[in-house]
Design a protein around this motif. Structure first.
Motif, PDB file in Angstrom:
ATOM      1  N   SER A  99     -17.924  -7.458  17.076  1.00 26.80           N
ATOM      2  CA  SER A  99     -17.781  -8.662  17.909  1.00 26.80           C
ATOM      3  C   SER A  99     -18.549  -9.851  17.325  1.00 26.80           C
ATOM      4  CB  SER A  99     -18.239  -8.350  19.335  1.00 26.80           C
ATOM      5  OG  SER A  99     -19.517  -7.765  19.274  1.00 26.80           O
ATOM      6  N   LEU A 100     -18.759  -9.831  16.018  1.00 26.51           N
ATOM      7  CA  LEU A 100     -19.449 -10.962  15.386  1.00 26.51           C
ATOM      8  C   LEU A 100     -18.473 -11.756  14.521  1.00 26.51           C
ATOM      9  CD1 LEU A 100     -22.770  -9.281  14.095  1.00 26.51           C
ATOM     10  CD2 LEU A 100     -22.497 -10.746  16.104  1.00 26.51           C
ATOM     11  N   GLN A 101     -18.710 -13.048  14.423  1.00 22.58           N
ATOM     12  CA  GLN A 101     -17.927 -13.898  13.519  1.00 22.58           C
ATOM     13  C   GLN A 101     -18.494 -13.733  12.113  1.00 22.58           C
ATOM     14  OE1 GLN A 101     -15.305 -15.898  14.552  1.00 22.58           O
ATOM     15  NE2 GLN A 101     -15.625 -14.879  16.511  1.00 22.58           N
ATOM     16  N   ILE A 102     -17.634 -13.986  11.125  1.00 23.24           N
ATOM     17  CA  ILE A 102     -18.053 -13.884   9.714  1.00 23.24           C
ATOM     18  C   ILE A 102     -19.341 -14.681   9.458  1.00 23.24           C
ATOM     19  CG2 ILE A 102     -17.401 -14.582   7.358  1.00 23.24           C
ATOM     20  CD1 ILE A 102     -15.906 -12.117   8.241  1.00 23.24           C
ATOM     21  N   ASP A 103     -19.364 -15.918   9.959  1.00 27.12           N
ATOM     22  CA  ASP A 103     -20.532 -16.775   9.688  1.00 27.12           C
ATOM     23  C   ASP A 103     -21.810 -16.213  10.294  1.00 27.12           C
ATOM     24  OD1 ASP A 103     -19.274 -18.529   8.097  1.00 27.12           O
ATOM     25  OD2 ASP A 103     -18.923 -20.054   9.642  1.00 27.12           O
ATOM     26  N   GLU A 104     -21.668 -15.544  11.440  1.00 27.47           N
ATOM     27  CA  GLU A 104     -22.855 -14.959  12.079  1.00 27.47           C
ATOM     28  C   GLU A 104     -23.410 -13.833  11.199  1.00 27.47           C
ATOM     29  OE1 GLU A 104     -22.456 -14.951  16.771  1.00 27.47           O
ATOM     30  OE2 GLU A 104     -20.620 -14.214  15.862  1.00 27.47           O
ATOM     31  N   VAL A 105     -22.503 -13.016  10.672  1.00 30.85           N
ATOM     32  CA  VAL A 105     -22.957 -11.907   9.817  1.00 30.85           C
ATOM     33  C   VAL A 105     -23.560 -12.463   8.524  1.00 30.85           C
ATOM     34  CG1 VAL A 105     -22.298  -9.763   8.670  1.00 30.85           C
ATOM     35  CG2 VAL A 105     -21.135 -10.429  10.755  1.00 30.85           C
ATOM     36  N   LYS A 106     -22.891 -13.470   7.979  1.00 37.32           N
ATOM     37  CA  LYS A 106     -23.388 -14.067   6.730  1.00 37.32           C
ATOM     38  C   LYS A 106     -24.789 -14.647   6.925  1.00 37.32           C
ATOM     39  CE  LYS A 106     -22.587 -18.044   4.106  1.00 37.32           C
ATOM     40  NZ  LYS A 106     -21.722 -19.186   3.837  1.00 37.32           N
TER      41      LYS A 106
ATOM     42  N   VAL B 135     -24.865   4.259  -6.952  1.00 40.71           N
ATOM     43  CA  VAL B 135     -24.776   3.310  -8.074  1.00 40.71           C
ATOM     44  C   VAL B 135     -26.118   2.619  -8.296  1.00 40.71           C
ATOM     45  CG1 VAL B 135     -23.496   1.352  -9.043  1.00 40.71           C
ATOM     46  CG2 VAL B 135     -22.319   2.975  -7.543  1.00 40.71           C
ATOM     47  N   PHE B 136     -26.669   2.041  -7.228  1.00 37.93           N
ATOM     48  CA  PHE B 136     -27.974   1.371  -7.320  1.00 37.93           C
ATOM     49  C   PHE B 136     -28.871   1.800  -6.165  1.00 37.93           C
ATOM     50  CE2 PHE B 136     -25.624  -1.732 -10.017  1.00 37.93           C
ATOM     51  CZ  PHE B 136     -26.443  -1.654 -11.138  1.00 37.93           C
ATOM     52  N   PRO B 137     -29.396   3.042  -6.212  1.00 35.03           N
ATOM     53  CA  PRO B 137     -30.297   3.466  -5.127  1.00 35.03           C
ATOM     54  C   PRO B 137     -31.544   2.587  -5.077  1.00 35.03           C
ATOM     55  CG  PRO B 137     -29.966   5.249  -6.731  1.00 35.03           C
ATOM     56  CD  PRO B 137     -29.160   4.082  -7.210  1.00 35.03           C
ATOM     57  N   GLN B 138     -31.830   1.894  -6.211  1.00 36.82           N
ATOM     58  CA  GLN B 138     -33.011   1.019  -6.274  1.00 36.82           C
ATOM     59  C   GLN B 138     -32.701  -0.430  -5.868  1.00 36.82           C
ATOM     60  OE1 GLN B 138     -31.025   1.797  -8.719  1.00 36.82           O
ATOM     61  NE2 GLN B 138     -31.318   0.609 -10.592  1.00 36.82           N
ATOM     62  N   ALA B 139     -31.491  -0.696  -5.379  1.00 37.05           N
ATOM     63  CA  ALA B 139     -31.137  -2.071  -4.974  1.00 37.05           C
ATOM     64  C   ALA B 139     -32.177  -2.613  -4.002  1.00 37.05           C
ATOM     65  CB  ALA B 139     -29.751  -2.086  -4.321  1.00 37.05           C
ATOM     66  N   GLU B 140     -32.530  -3.893  -4.196  1.00 38.78           N
ATOM     67  CA  GLU B 140     -33.589  -4.486  -3.375  1.00 38.78           C
ATOM     68  C   GLU B 140     -33.135  -4.738  -1.938  1.00 38.78           C
ATOM     69  OE1 GLU B 140     -32.772  -5.703  -6.412  1.00 38.78           O
ATOM     70  OE2 GLU B 140     -34.605  -5.941  -7.583  1.00 38.78           O
ATOM     71  N   VAL B 141     -31.832  -5.016  -1.780  1.00 42.66           N
ATOM     72  CA  VAL B 141     -31.316  -5.270  -0.426  1.00 42.66           C
ATOM     73  C   VAL B 141     -30.060  -4.420  -0.237  1.00 42.66           C
ATOM     74  CG1 VAL B 141     -30.437  -7.005   1.178  1.00 42.66           C
ATOM     75  CG2 VAL B 141     -32.152  -7.661  -0.512  1.00 42.66           C
ATOM     76  N   LYS B 142     -30.023  -3.666   0.861  1.00 39.52           N
ATOM     77  CA  LYS B 142     -28.847  -2.824   1.145  1.00 39.52           C
ATOM     78  C   LYS B 142     -28.366  -3.089   2.568  1.00 39.52           C
ATOM     79  CE  LYS B 142     -30.701   0.998  -1.581  1.00 39.52           C
ATOM     80  NZ  LYS B 142     -31.057   2.430  -1.566  1.00 39.52           N
ATOM     81  N   PHE B 143     -27.068  -3.341   2.686  1.00 39.91           N
ATOM     82  CA  PHE B 143     -26.480  -3.495   4.016  1.00 39.91           C
ATOM     83  C   PHE B 143     -25.449  -2.396   4.208  1.00 39.91           C
ATOM     84  CE2 PHE B 143     -27.528  -7.954   2.861  1.00 39.91           C
ATOM     85  CZ  PHE B 143     -28.376  -8.257   3.924  1.00 39.91           C
ATOM     86  N   PHE B 144     -25.375  -1.878   5.433  1.00 39.27           N
ATOM     87  CA  PHE B 144     -24.287  -0.975   5.788  1.00 39.27           C
ATOM     88  C   PHE B 144     -23.512  -1.664   6.909  1.00 39.27           C
ATOM     89  CE2 PHE B 144     -21.980   2.581   7.561  1.00 39.27           C
ATOM     90  CZ  PHE B 144     -21.601   3.268   6.415  1.00 39.27           C
ATOM     91  N   LEU B 145     -22.288  -2.108   6.546  1.00 41.41           N
ATOM     92  CA  LEU B 145     -21.493  -2.924   7.449  1.00 41.41           C
ATOM     93  C   LEU B 145     -20.395  -2.077   8.082  1.00 41.41           C
ATOM     94  CD1 LEU B 145     -21.188  -5.945   8.198  1.00 41.41           C
ATOM     95  CD2 LEU B 145     -19.631  -6.150   6.266  1.00 41.41           C
ATOM     96  N   SER B 146     -20.349  -2.060   9.427  1.00 34.03           N
ATOM     97  CA  SER B 146     -19.289  -1.284  10.084  1.00 34.03           C
ATOM     98  C   SER B 146     -18.648  -2.111  11.197  1.00 34.03           C
ATOM     99  CB  SER B 146     -19.863   0.016  10.643  1.00 34.03           C
ATOM    100  OG  SER B 146     -20.855  -0.293  11.590  1.00 34.03           O
ATOM    101  N   ALA B 147     -17.582  -1.563  11.781  1.00 32.63           N
ATOM    102  CA  ALA B 147     -16.894  -2.158  12.939  1.00 32.63           C
ATOM    103  C   ALA B 147     -15.976  -1.071  13.481  1.00 32.63           C
ATOM    104  CB  ALA B 147     -16.082  -3.384  12.524  1.00 32.63           C
ATOM    105  N   SER B 148     -15.486  -1.221  14.713  1.00 30.11           N
ATOM    106  CA  SER B 148     -14.622  -0.185  15.301  1.00 30.11           C
ATOM    107  C   SER B 148     -13.344  -0.045  14.461  1.00 30.11           C
ATOM    108  CB  SER B 148     -14.257  -0.553  16.736  1.00 30.11           C
ATOM    109  OG  SER B 148     -13.358  -1.640  16.719  1.00 30.11           O
ATOM    110  N   VAL B 149     -12.724   1.140  14.515  1.00 29.85           N
ATOM    111  CA  VAL B 149     -11.522   1.385  13.694  1.00 29.85           C
ATOM    112  C   VAL B 149     -10.373   0.464  14.109  1.00 29.85           C
ATOM    113  CG1 VAL B 149     -10.566   3.310  15.055  1.00 29.85           C
ATOM    114  CG2 VAL B 149     -10.150   3.216  12.618  1.00 29.85           C
TER     115      VAL B 149
END
Ligand code: DC
Length: 226
Positions: free
Chosen positions: A205-212, A136-150
């Motif tokens: 193992s991170l809290q929402i606020d830590e990731v934010k 969609v936006f390969p030119q996006a200035e900031v990209k995050f890939f967020l994962s966690a265990s299933v």
């Protein structure tokens, strides 16, 4: 603060994308675009109109005719399709499963990607999905890939659905998350893939606020021109 960045948050179901992209958008005064809700809306409408989920022509037409809006529903962010508030209906587990099928259809992806590009082109947006940073936006200035265990993602989805009053089972929810991972990662068109230039965050193992906080640090560094 500049309002123009395009921020992409991709990753599998239940990694915390929705909570974090909303929180990030609020902190920055940006618009939040939930692209999963768009695929879910197509699945809901197709089911109601009894359109076979492999009928690419009819599904394209449905996308073209669908009027989709993100606007408040009570105190929450809502999704409206053709004027109807579908915010709850699109989260039902059966819609989640059907959405994987709809999202594998190339005509649906073409139409929704175009809408997403129009919604985000001016910047000042946080888009969450599976293919934002790659397609969609390969030119996006900031990209995050967020994962966690299933297991953790299944547990989070379970809590989220229960809090909304949906009757669900934990093991079944984990199995559904696993099934959707499979479908989303192995489909032919725009499978879930991390962009080469995305920043990986494992939220198990991170809290929402830590990731934010981590995300905001990256965004602020980008805005400061680092
Ligand atoms: O993020 P979500 O769980 O609401 O996504 C619902 C479904 O839509 C899921 O099967 C993945 C798919 N999807 C997609 O293929 N591409 C996107 N950009 C967003 C969601």
């Amino acid at each position: 603060m500049s309002k123009s960045l395009i921020i992409a948050i991709d990753g599998p179901s239940g990694a915390g994308k929705s909570t974090l992209s909303k929180a990030l958008a609020t902190s920055l005064g940006y618009t939040h675009i939930d692209t999963g809700a768009m695929y879910r809306s197509v699945a809901l409408l197709a089911t109601r109109q009894q359109i076979p989920l492999d009928d690419a022509v009819a599904l394209r037409q449905l996308c073209q005719q669908m009027k989709l809006e993100f606007r408040p529903s009570g105190s929450e962010e809502g999704v409206f399709v053709n004027g109807e508030d579908v915010s709850m209906a699109i989260r039902a587990p059966e819609v989640s499963l059907l959405t994987s099928q709809v999202a594998a259809c190339s005509t649906v992806r073409e139409e929704l990607v175009r809408m997403q590009q129009q919604l985000g082109e001016k910047g000042g947006v946080v888009l969450e999905g599976r293919d934002i940073g790659t397609v969609v936006f390969p030119q996006a200035e900031v990209k995050f890939f967020l994962s966690a265990s299933v297991e953790e993602r299944g547990r989070r989805r379970f809590e989220e659905l229960r809090a909304k009053g949906v009757d669900v089972d934990l093991q079944q929810t984990i199995a559904e998350v696993r099934a959707r991972d499979e479908a989303d990662s192995n489909r032919e068109h725009a499978p879930l893939r991390r962009a080469a230039d995305a920043i990986d965050i494992d939220s198990t193992s991170l809290q929402i606020d830590e990731v934010k906080d981590l995300m905001l640090k990256v965004v602020r560094a980008k805005l400061a021109g680092e």
